[in-house]
Scaffold this active site. Structure first.
Site, short mmCIF file in Angstrom:
data_model
loop_
_atom_site.label_atom_id
_atom_site.label_comp_id
_atom_site.label_asym_id
_atom_site.label_seq_id
_atom_site.Cartn_x
_atom_site.Cartn_y
_atom_site.Cartn_z
N LYS A 32 0.80 -1.24 0.00
CA LYS A 32 0.00 0.00 0.00
C LYS A 32 0.83 1.28 0.00
O LYS A 32 0.41 2.29 -0.54
CB LYS A 32 -0.94 0.03 1.21
CG LYS A 32 -2.18 -0.82 1.03
CD LYS A 32 -3.12 -0.66 2.22
CE LYS A 32 -4.36 -1.48 2.02
NZ LYS A 32 -5.30 -1.37 3.13
N ASP B 60 -10.07 3.08 1.39
CA ASP B 60 -10.24 2.63 2.78
C ASP B 60 -10.84 3.77 3.60
O ASP B 60 -11.67 3.55 4.49
CB ASP B 60 -8.89 2.26 3.41
CG ASP B 60 -8.38 0.90 2.95
OD1 ASP B 60 -9.20 0.07 2.52
OD2 ASP B 60 -7.16 0.68 3.03
N ARG C 231 1.69 0.94 20.16
CA ARG C 231 2.81 0.22 20.80
C ARG C 231 4.12 0.99 20.59
O ARG C 231 4.88 1.20 21.51
CB ARG C 231 2.88 -1.18 20.19
CG ARG C 231 4.02 -2.01 20.69
CD ARG C 231 3.99 -3.37 20.07
NE ARG C 231 4.17 -3.34 18.62
CZ ARG C 231 4.22 -4.41 17.85
NH1 ARG C 231 4.07 -5.60 18.39
NH2 ARG C 231 4.39 -4.32 16.54
P1 NAP Z 1 0.17 -1.95 9.51
O1 NAP Z 1 0.37 -0.73 8.70
O2 NAP Z 1 1.19 -3.03 9.47
O3 NAP Z 1 -0.04 -1.48 11.05
C1 NAP Z 1 -0.18 -2.45 12.07
C2 NAP Z 1 -0.53 -1.75 13.40
O4 NAP Z 1 -0.76 -2.80 14.37
C3 NAP Z 1 0.59 -0.88 13.97
O5 NAP Z 1 0.03 0.18 14.69
C4 NAP Z 1 1.31 -1.86 14.92
O6 NAP Z 1 1.99 -1.21 15.95
C5 NAP Z 1 0.12 -2.59 15.49
N1 NAP Z 1 0.48 -3.89 16.05
C6 NAP Z 1 0.83 -5.01 15.36
N2 NAP Z 1 1.09 -6.02 16.22
C7 NAP Z 1 0.89 -5.52 17.48
C8 NAP Z 1 0.99 -6.06 18.78
N3 NAP Z 1 1.33 -7.33 18.99
N4 NAP Z 1 0.68 -5.28 19.84
C9 NAP Z 1 0.32 -3.99 19.65
N5 NAP Z 1 0.20 -3.40 18.44
C10 NAP Z 1 0.50 -4.16 17.36
O7 NAP Z 1 -1.20 -2.68 9.13
P2 NAP Z 1 -2.54 -2.01 8.51
O8 NAP Z 1 -2.47 -2.01 7.04
O9 NAP Z 1 -2.80 -0.74 9.23
O10 NAP Z 1 -3.64 -3.12 8.93
C11 NAP Z 1 -4.02 -3.28 10.27
C12 NAP Z 1 -5.29 -4.11 10.37
O11 NAP Z 1 -6.34 -3.43 9.69
C13 NAP Z 1 -5.20 -5.49 9.70
O12 NAP Z 1 -5.86 -6.40 10.55
C14 NAP Z 1 -5.95 -5.31 8.40
O13 NAP Z 1 -6.54 -6.53 7.94
C15 NAP Z 1 -7.02 -4.33 8.81
N6 NAP Z 1 -7.60 -3.55 7.68
C16 NAP Z 1 -8.94 -3.65 7.45
C17 NAP Z 1 -9.50 -2.93 6.41
C18 NAP Z 1 -10.98 -3.07 6.15
O14 NAP Z 1 -11.44 -2.72 5.04
N7 NAP Z 1 -11.78 -3.51 7.10
C19 NAP Z 1 -8.74 -2.08 5.62
C20 NAP Z 1 -7.37 -1.97 5.90
C21 NAP Z 1 -6.80 -2.72 6.94
P3 NAP Z 1 3.54 -0.78 15.79
O15 NAP Z 1 3.53 0.56 15.07
O16 NAP Z 1 4.05 -0.71 17.17
O17 NAP Z 1 4.21 -1.85 14.97
#
Ligand code: NAP
Length: 291
Positions: free
Chosen positions: A71, A107, A156
């Site tokens: 992305k 999104d 985090r």
């Molecule tokens: P990303 O950019 O990789 O961000 C992940 C986030 O999760 C970061 O804030 C990370 O914190 C945190 N995190 C990961 N593991 C953790 C842990 N063990 N403890 C605490 N915090 C943790 O991912 P993203 O693209 O934002 O996606 C995140 C979620 O949103 C996914 O589940 C995805 O499937 C979902 N999503 C859904 C939609 C929808 O249409 N419904 C659209 C987009 C995304 P750090 O910064 O500390 O690493």
């Protein structure tokens, strides 16, 4: 619909791509709207992204969705980027133009449509954002643009929350902002917050986890959204429901972002009224069968 020489080709690039629900959803939308298009999954390894974009362009693919892990990395290879996507710093939808691919972020609109459908509007609200990744950036942008009074970002990694709040402040200086480490939530005073959970904590197979596990946190909320859609009811949402807080899961956002992408690709076509519910049924069935 039969594929002919005139059929337009769309798709999704991701790695992995096998679990994506977008092909099911977009081909359903195409059938509903009577569009002569087909939508296929493309598994693209991170090191192949630039080649893949060039290939998709050369093959006259008309548009693609972009998801994990591309992305943000895809941005340098675009010929143009929409203002909202540029502000968010991530794209999830590419539209073919004469020059190449233009990037959009649906999104953000998907998130807004989903919470509004549940009767919640960010205008004037104090909000808590949990997470600071791509989904958080889209949600923060929408909350700020739609007139949220305050956004507190818990993450985090504190530096990432600070960077997100700084970026929001540069674009929306009137919104009050605060960045805190995740475990500093007890410092948040007051109540009535709109909370948006955007971390991957609680997503299948990690269904026994929630980024915050203390019921006192949920007593501060007036509405709770979790962007995760597998499982449909995360532990975070269960805590919120137990505290009597109205909730929304990520499924509505997923479908709404897909409908927004379909509209970008097919500006002359309107999806029929039942398209949202039909897509929800298809995706829910797919998730139940896969569980
Ligand atoms: P990303 O950019 O990789 O961000 C992940 C986030 O999760 C970061 O804030 C990370 O914190 C945190 N995190 C990961 N593991 C953790 C842990 N063990 N403890 C605490 N915090 C943790 O991912 P993203 O693209 O934002 O996606 C995140 C979620 O949103 C996914 O589940 C995805 O499937 C979902 N999503 C859904 C939609 C929808 O249409 N419904 C659209 C987009 C995304 P750090 O910064 O500390 O690493």
């Amino acid at each position: 619909m039969a594929v002919s020489g005139k059929t337009k080709v769309y798709g999704i690039i991701a790695c992995p791509v096998e679990h994506s629900m977008s092909p099911l959803m977009q081909n359903f939308f195409a059938a509903e709207a009577g569009a002569d298009l087909t939508y296929v999954p493309f598994r693209v390894e991170p090191e192949d992204l630039e080649d893949a974009l060039r290939g998709l362009c050369a093959l006259n693919v008309q548009g693609v969705n972009v998801t994990v892990p591309h992305k943000q990395r895809v941005i340098p290879y675009l010929s143009e980027i929409d203002d909202t996507a540029a502000s968010i710093g991530a794209v999830n939808t590419l539209v073919r133009t004469d020059e190449g691919f233009k990037g959009f972020n649906t999104d953000a609109e998907g998130f807004l449509t989903a919470i509004r459908a549940r009767g919640t509007d960010p205008a004037g609200l104090d909000c808590i954002l949990i997470g600071a990744g791509g989904a958080a950036r889209a949600a923060a942008f929408v909350l700020a643009r739609e007139g949220a009074n305050k956004i507190i970002c818990l993450n985090r990694t504190l530096s990432r929350a600070e960077r997100l709040m700084d970026d929001i402040g540069a674009r929306f200086p009137d919104v009050e902002r605060e960045a805190l480490p995740l475990d500093a939530w007890p410092e948040i005073g007051g109540n009535g917050y709109l909370a948006v959970q955007t971390t991957s904590v609680g997503m299948t197979p990690d269904i026994g986890s929630s980024p915050i596990e203390d019921e006192r946190f949920f007593e501060k909320l007036s509405f709770a959204m979790d962007v995760i859609y597998t499982p449909a009811r995360t532990r975070f949402l269960k805590f919120a429901e137990d505290a009597g807080v109205p909730t929304c899961n990520g499924l509505d956002m997923l479908i709404c972002q897909g409908m927004a992408a379909f509209s970008l690709w097919n500006p002359g076509l309107t999806l029929p009224a039942g398209a949202f519910d039909g897509a929800r049924d298809i995706v829910t069935k797919f998730l139940e069968e896969g569980a």
